[in-house]
Design an enzyme around this catalytic site. Structure first.
Site, short mmCIF file in Angstrom:
data_model
loop_
_atom_site.label_atom_id
_atom_site.label_comp_id
_atom_site.label_asym_id
_atom_site.label_seq_id
_atom_site.Cartn_x
_atom_site.Cartn_y
_atom_site.Cartn_z
CD GLU A 14 58.54 6.66 -59.46
OE1 GLU A 14 58.79 6.77 -60.68
OE2 GLU A 14 58.07 5.63 -58.95
CD GLU A 130 55.07 1.75 -55.88
OE1 GLU A 130 55.81 0.98 -56.54
OE2 GLU A 130 54.70 2.86 -56.30
#
Length: 164
Positions: A14, A130
């Protein structure tokens, strides 16, 4: 310390802002914009046999609801590959809202397939690191149907790509 003990490392996670540029996080502020390349090189020095990944969210669909970030994800990985940085693959986080609209809508399966395809053309493997499908805003009788369909369609599209 971990050499030979961990087969796959999620080295950087991220690091992108919603517009696809590098996020001005603590690593960027303290180490500079080259910190991502440095982290991959350091991880490779620590274990040359480990598979090294970059992971981010809202990057799963090419020309999708989060196009700017998805394009930034591609550009970052293309730059790493071009610069000889030891990155072997990437993870895309798929956090979907079945009732979402605008930038909150899920990407189409074709958008996901196209993103995986262009990342694969860089020589990278791609995984969905995810995945969740929120359905609380839908009518109760539609929740399970919508969730099942989105999971099925996204995974079916991904499985058509050799990089996945």
């Amino acid at each position: 310390h971990f050499r030979g003990r961990i087969r796959v490392w999620d080295v950087v996670n991220e690091a992108l802002a919603p517009d696809g540029s590098l996020a001005q996080n603590i690593f960027y502020r303290k180490l500079g914009p080259e910190y991502i390349e440095d982290c991959f090189r350091w991880a490779h020095q620590a274990d040359p046999d480990a598979i090294l990944l970059y992971n981010d969210n809202k990057v799963e669909g090419m020309n999708g609801p989060n196009k700017d970030k998805a394009d930034g994800f591609y550009r970052l990985l293309a730059s790493l590959v071009q610069n000889g940085v030891p990155v072997h693959g990437c993870g895309i986080q798929a956090h979907f809202n079945a009732a979402g609209i605008g930038r909150s809508r899920p990407p189409t399966p074709r958008m996901v397939k196209n993103q995986i395809h262009r990342l694969g053309k860089l020589g990278l493997t791609v995984n969905i690191s995810e995945m969740d499908v929120r359905v609380s805003q839908l009518a109760p009788n539609l929740r399970q149907i919508a969730q099942r369909q989105i999971y099925h369609d996204i995974i079916a599209a991904a499985l058509t790509e050799p990089a996945f």
